[in-house]
Design a protein around this motif. Structure first.
Motif, mmCIF file in Angstrom:
data_model
loop_
_atom_site.group_PDB
_atom_site.id
_atom_site.type_symbol
_atom_site.label_atom_id
_atom_site.label_comp_id
_atom_site.label_asym_id
_atom_site.label_seq_id
_atom_site.Cartn_x
_atom_site.Cartn_y
_atom_site.Cartn_z
ATOM 1 N N SER B 114 -66.746 -3.720 29.243
ATOM 2 C CA SER B 114 -67.812 -2.881 29.915
ATOM 3 C C SER B 114 -68.847 -3.469 30.224
ATOM 4 C CB SER B 114 -67.926 -1.411 29.383
ATOM 5 O OG SER B 114 -68.548 -1.401 28.338
ATOM 6 N N VAL B 115 -69.136 -4.616 29.474
ATOM 7 C CA VAL B 115 -70.600 -5.104 29.385
ATOM 8 C C VAL B 115 -70.486 -6.586 30.064
ATOM 9 C CG1 VAL B 115 -71.413 -4.185 27.319
ATOM 10 C CG2 VAL B 115 -70.358 -6.532 27.313
ATOM 11 N N SER B 116 -71.756 -6.881 30.657
ATOM 12 C CA SER B 116 -71.930 -8.030 31.521
ATOM 13 C C SER B 116 -71.170 -9.366 30.701
ATOM 14 C CB SER B 116 -73.392 -8.278 31.911
ATOM 15 O OG SER B 116 -73.525 -9.659 32.195
ATOM 16 N N ARG B 117 -70.381 -10.522 31.525
ATOM 17 C CA ARG B 117 -70.151 -11.534 30.865
ATOM 18 C C ARG B 117 -71.127 -12.860 31.214
ATOM 19 N NH1 ARG B 117 -64.916 -13.330 31.901
ATOM 20 N NH2 ARG B 117 -64.857 -12.605 33.846
ATOM 21 N N ASP B 118 -72.101 -12.700 31.605
ATOM 22 C CA ASP B 118 -72.906 -13.817 31.959
ATOM 23 C C ASP B 118 -73.327 -14.640 30.939
ATOM 24 O OD1 ASP B 118 -72.984 -12.645 34.383
ATOM 25 O OD2 ASP B 118 -74.850 -11.860 34.328
ATOM 26 N N VAL B 119 -73.260 -16.035 31.167
ATOM 27 C CA VAL B 119 -73.499 -16.864 29.931
ATOM 28 C C VAL B 119 -74.949 -17.178 30.060
ATOM 29 C CG1 VAL B 119 -73.504 -19.235 28.994
ATOM 30 C CG2 VAL B 119 -71.456 -18.152 30.269
ATOM 31 N N VAL B 120 -75.759 -16.997 28.993
ATOM 32 C CA VAL B 120 -77.152 -17.166 28.695
ATOM 33 C C VAL B 120 -77.177 -18.387 28.080
ATOM 34 C CG1 VAL B 120 -79.154 -16.346 27.534
ATOM 35 C CG2 VAL B 120 -77.851 -14.934 28.848
ATOM 36 N N PRO B 121 -78.001 -19.539 28.475
ATOM 37 C CA PRO B 121 -77.795 -20.833 27.274
ATOM 38 C C PRO B 121 -78.293 -20.430 26.116
ATOM 39 C CG PRO B 121 -78.865 -21.256 29.752
ATOM 40 C CD PRO B 121 -78.394 -19.890 29.641
ATOM 41 N N LEU B 122 -77.910 -21.190 25.109
ATOM 42 C CA LEU B 122 -78.118 -20.946 23.782
ATOM 43 C C LEU B 122 -79.516 -21.725 23.428
ATOM 44 C CD1 LEU B 122 -76.327 -19.794 21.578
ATOM 45 C CD2 LEU B 122 -75.977 -21.841 20.712
ATOM 46 N N PRO B 123 -80.471 -20.643 22.878
ATOM 47 C CA PRO B 123 -81.868 -21.560 22.507
ATOM 48 C C PRO B 123 -81.737 -22.737 21.438
ATOM 49 C CG PRO B 123 -81.970 -19.157 22.180
ATOM 50 C CD PRO B 123 -80.456 -19.440 22.583
ATOM 51 N N ALA B 124 -82.750 -23.717 21.558
ATOM 52 C CA ALA B 124 -82.630 -24.726 20.774
ATOM 53 C C ALA B 124 -82.353 -24.528 19.401
ATOM 54 C CB ALA B 124 -83.816 -25.579 21.145
ATOM 55 N N THR B 125 -83.225 -23.488 18.982
ATOM 56 C CA THR B 125 -83.409 -22.953 17.720
ATOM 57 C C THR B 125 -82.099 -22.488 16.798
ATOM 58 O OG1 THR B 125 -84.018 -20.858 18.501
ATOM 59 C CG2 THR B 125 -85.948 -22.585 17.818
ATOM 60 N N PHE B 126 -81.076 -22.240 17.751
ATOM 61 C CA PHE B 126 -79.747 -21.959 17.130
ATOM 62 C C PHE B 126 -78.890 -22.764 16.910
ATOM 63 C CE2 PHE B 126 -78.952 -17.104 18.274
ATOM 64 C CZ PHE B 126 -80.374 -16.992 18.683
ATOM 65 N N ASP B 127 -79.213 -24.017 16.960
ATOM 66 C CA ASP B 127 -78.306 -25.338 16.760
ATOM 67 C C ASP B 127 -78.525 -25.817 15.338
ATOM 68 O OD1 ASP B 127 -76.863 -27.639 16.823
ATOM 69 O OD2 ASP B 127 -78.076 -28.938 17.926
ATOM 70 N N ASN B 128 -78.116 -25.143 14.373
ATOM 71 C CA ASN B 128 -78.353 -25.404 12.934
ATOM 72 C C ASN B 128 -77.093 -24.955 12.408
ATOM 73 O OD1 ASN B 128 -79.202 -24.579 10.381
ATOM 74 N ND2 ASN B 128 -81.444 -24.578 11.287
ATOM 75 N N PRO B 129 -76.713 -25.932 11.224
ATOM 76 C CA PRO B 129 -75.560 -25.633 10.525
ATOM 77 C C PRO B 129 -75.624 -23.990 9.740
ATOM 78 C CG PRO B 129 -76.647 -27.495 9.756
ATOM 79 C CD PRO B 129 -77.186 -27.144 10.893
ATOM 80 N N TRP B 130 -76.880 -23.915 9.602
ATOM 81 C CA TRP B 130 -76.974 -22.381 8.671
ATOM 82 C C TRP B 130 -76.468 -21.578 9.389
ATOM 83 C CZ3 TRP B 130 -77.346 -21.762 3.679
ATOM 84 C CH2 TRP B 130 -77.577 -22.897 2.880
ATOM 85 N N LEU B 131 -76.530 -21.557 10.973
ATOM 86 C CA LEU B 131 -76.331 -20.551 11.691
ATOM 87 C C LEU B 131 -74.705 -20.098 11.584
ATOM 88 C CD1 LEU B 131 -76.487 -18.701 14.107
ATOM 89 C CD2 LEU B 131 -75.802 -20.504 15.560
ATOM 90 N N TRP B 132 -73.886 -21.161 11.168
ATOM 91 C CA TRP B 132 -72.502 -20.925 10.894
ATOM 92 C C TRP B 132 -72.312 -20.181 9.660
ATOM 93 C CZ3 TRP B 132 -68.825 -21.592 14.187
ATOM 94 C CH2 TRP B 132 -69.161 -22.210 15.554
ATOM 95 N N VAL B 133 -73.130 -20.535 8.537
ATOM 96 C CA VAL B 133 -72.961 -19.730 7.167
ATOM 97 C C VAL B 133 -73.290 -18.295 7.438
ATOM 98 C CG1 VAL B 133 -73.834 -19.835 4.793
ATOM 99 C CG2 VAL B 133 -73.514 -21.932 6.026
ATOM 100 N N HIS B 134 -74.521 -18.295 8.215
ATOM 101 C CA HIS B 134 -75.025 -16.909 8.445
ATOM 102 C C HIS B 134 -74.065 -15.990 9.118
ATOM 103 C CE1 HIS B 134 -77.809 -13.778 9.194
ATOM 104 N NE2 HIS B 134 -77.827 -14.042 10.663
ATOM 105 N N LEU B 135 -73.423 -16.569 10.220
ATOM 106 C CA LEU B 135 -72.438 -15.816 11.012
ATOM 107 C C LEU B 135 -71.273 -15.375 10.255
ATOM 108 C CD1 LEU B 135 -72.833 -17.449 14.406
ATOM 109 C CD2 LEU B 135 -73.603 -15.114 13.793
ATOM 110 N N THR B 136 -70.566 -16.444 9.676
ATOM 111 C CA THR B 136 -69.342 -16.191 8.857
ATOM 112 C C THR B 136 -69.727 -15.166 7.564
ATOM 113 O OG1 THR B 136 -68.864 -18.389 8.984
ATOM 114 C CG2 THR B 136 -67.595 -17.300 7.305
ATOM 115 N N ALA B 137 -70.585 -15.118 6.976
ATOM 116 C CA ALA B 137 -71.171 -14.230 6.109
ATOM 117 C C ALA B 137 -71.108 -12.810 6.625
ATOM 118 C CB ALA B 137 -72.257 -14.723 5.187
ATOM 119 N N GLY B 138 -71.804 -12.911 7.948
ATOM 120 C CA GLY B 138 -72.196 -11.670 8.548
ATOM 121 C C GLY B 138 -70.844 -10.720 9.014
ATOM 122 N N LYS B 139 -69.997 -11.739 9.663
ATOM 123 C CA LYS B 139 -68.583 -11.275 10.083
ATOM 124 C C LYS B 139 -67.719 -10.518 8.825
ATOM 125 C CE LYS B 139 -69.192 -12.520 14.403
ATOM 126 N NZ LYS B 139 -69.714 -11.742 15.186
#
Lengths: 333, 263
Positions: B114-139
């Motif tokens: 039901s929500v918009s599928r528009d693509v928003v460019p990823l901010p430069a600060t998100f390009d970081n290997p710790w993001l993967w660890v953070h997201l995996t732990a969160g999921k």
């Protein structure tokens, strides 16, 4: 009798029941700070300190907390974590600074967000110099990467969106703020000469208001601004000094005058000359000696907690549960 | 027209899969004979569809599903299903959580659609290997929390037989959620240190995540200290899950906090 009463009090302070109340106090404090008028989290240090003491006392008086080594390590780490987090809340330095290309760092230009009483406000003057700034955009306002070069003695250090720079214990991390700065020289009718930098609002975030106000020594408020370069909406572009506008407008009272770089504008009380336009780069400045220790202690504590959970509440109970599962046919052999 | 957009076809297939698995499990349960292997297989197929939808979007947009509400919902609908299937494969004790888990997955799936599928460019600060660890732990945290809360809900409403094994499963899941959220907070702090120059900024999302961890910690303490009645502990655990859902899908999209992503 006194000794017995003291032991009873210590046992209660270190008990799991009391720990629950301390935890609730911490939760309530965080919520109160979150919705408080100033959103200041300094009071969180108090329940953190109480929890640290409670756990430390519990480690001595509560045998259950020492029943397994991983659980004991987790609680010891948690106690230390609370101490370090409390110290970080109170003693952390945080500030903001904007530095123009080609100029040296000046501690007085740091805008302090929070600082411990009597603490240092930044590294020494001239600790480094801001060199070239280049910010790459994918199109419109979508930043791809930042390259900010600092000159530290003979060494050039390139900072990015992910890499900060530590000097004298203070960490400088580039922020998303950057923009144009105008070099101004004021020649008063009384012969006085003053010069300095006027920072315009962040660009391209505030592309639509590239103006700032400066007050002459005589008290006249003058608005100085530029017509910014057009921001490409589709194709990639780079923000660097080459994009700096060359035309500057000055609004004094009802009079608006446009001049080019090097030109001077007559303003009541003197002449204002715009010498050049460069870029300024924004940094978040932090100093937190507890940070590396927080990481180490939190990592050890979480690893110990993970091991404790993995091993189960106790081997005996786990074996009993396993037997029950097998009896109920819930485990595949 | 719809068929020319493989992403939406795959998302719809995945959500339908969850819906059918839920109906199958519920109807079979009423008749007294649950083919649990079939329900698990159907759920796994739905997870595969959602995984394929993420892969299609990733290849088209050139970035992972990290930013918009649609992307967070899609990746969570996938990861929560994956955690559920993994739990079912590891132990049949997880099976009793199926009805509430599949209900939540179907609801999240419908929300995703039901929500918009528009693509928003990823901010430069998100390009970081710790993001993967953070997201995996969160999921993993959200998955474990869902299993625990769903099990607690199933036991509380009395639709399944309350056994020690099932109760133990609920609290092992809650403990696992506590550990994973701890790692989520730690890795998030390291990521934030690189991304925004501070490891903790008390932004609404950080504060909400910390409060969720503390409320879960308080529950685990209360359970051993005060011998909470089962209904109270189970209700509390479901409250933790609601807080977690608000943290994941509410706070970052209804606040102007920097955690939303500085562009």
């Amino acid at each position: 009798m006194f000794r017995a009463a003291m032991m009873r009090a210590l046992r209660w302070i270190g008990s799991t029941r009391a720990a629950l109340w301390w935890l609730l106090a911490l939760i309530v404090t965080i919520v109160a700070c979150r919705f408080g008028p100033r959103e200041d989290y300094t009071p969180v240090a108090l329940p953190l300190a109480v929890i640290a003491v409670s756990i430390a006392v519990g480690m001595v008086t509560n045998r259950r907390m020492r029943s397994s080594l991983p659980l004991a390590v987790f609680h010891a780490s948690l106690s230390l974590l609370c101490v370090l987090a409390g110290l970080a809340v109170v003693w952390r330095f945080e500030g903001r600074v904007e530095i123009v290309e080609g100029t040296a760092f000046a501690p007085e230009s740091v805008e302090v967000v929070r600082a411990a009483p009597g603490g240092r406000q930044g590294p020494a003057a001239g600790a480094f110099e801001q060199a070239d700034v280049r910010v790459h955009f994918r199109g419109a306002l979508h930043r791809e990467r930042t390259e900010s070069v600092l000159q530290v003695g003979d060494r050039a250090v390139v900072l990015s969106d992910k890499e900060g720079f530590v000097v004298d214990g203070f960490r400088f991390a580039p922020t998303s703020n950057k923009g144009f700065a105008l070099a101004l020289t004021w020649r008063g009718d009384d012969g006085s000469v003053e010069s300095g930098w006027l920072h315009l609002p962040s660009f391209p975030a505030f592309e639509w208001k590239q103006e700032n106000v400066w007050q002459t020594p005589g008290g006249m408020r003058v608005t100085i601004g530029v017509v910014p370069p057009a921001v490409p909406q589709k194709e990639a572009w780079v923000l660097d000094r080459r994009l700096a506008p060359r035309a500057v407008h000055v609004i004094a009272g009802d009079e608006r005058t446009t001049t080019t770089l090097g030109g001077a504008v007559r303003v009541p009380g003197g002449k204002l000359q715009v010498d050049e336009v460069r870029l300024w780069m924004g940094y978040r400045v932090t100093r937190d000696p507890a940070a590396p220790w927080l990481f180490v202690v939190a990592s050890v504590g979480l690893a110990a907690l993970g091991l404790h959970v993995w091993r189960g509440p106790s081997r005996r109970r786990a074996v009993a549960l396993r037997e029950r599962e097998e009896t109920d046919g819930l485990v595949r052999s | 027209m719809v068929w020319s957009d493989p992403e939406i076809v795959l998302v719809r297939a995945g959500v339908c899969g969850y819906g059918v698995a839920l109906a199958w499990h519920w109807l079979a349960g009423r008749r007294g004979g649950v083919s649990f292997r079939g329900v698990t297989a159907l759920t796994a197929a739905a997870v595969a569809c959602l995984g394929a939808a993420i892969a299609v979007r990733w290849s088209q947009s050139g970035q992972g599903p990290f930013l918009t509400l649609y992307e967070i919902l899609l990746s969570s609908t996938f990861s929560l299903g994956l955690v559920f299937v993994a739990a079912c494969v590891l132990t049949r004790a997880a099976g009793f959580t199926a009805t509430p888990v599949l209900g939540v997955l179907a609801a999240l799936g419908l929300w995703t659609l039901s929500v918009s599928r528009d693509v928003v460019p990823l901010p430069a600060t998100f390009d970081n290997p710790w993001l993967w660890v953070h997201l995996t732990a969160g999921k993993l945290f959200l998955g474990a929390c869902l299993l625990g809360a769903a099990g607690a809900a199933a036991l509380a409403v009395g639709r399944v037989t309350d056994t020690d094994v099932r109760d133990a499963f609920v609290w092992r899941a809650a403990l696992a959620a506590f550990v994973f959220e701890g790692f989520m907070l730690l890795s998030g702090a390291v990521w934030a240190q690189d991304a925004w120059g501070r490891y903790w900024g008390w932004d609404p999302l950080e504060t909400s995540a910390l409060l969720t961890w503390l409320v879960l910690g308080a529950l685990l303490h209360a359970r051993v200290s005060f011998a909470l009645p089962d209904w109270a502990a189970r209700l509390w655990l479901n409250g933790v899950f609601v807080l977690a859902v608000l943290t994941f899908f509410g706070v970052p999209f209804f606040s102007l906090a920097p955690h939303k992503g500085i562009v």
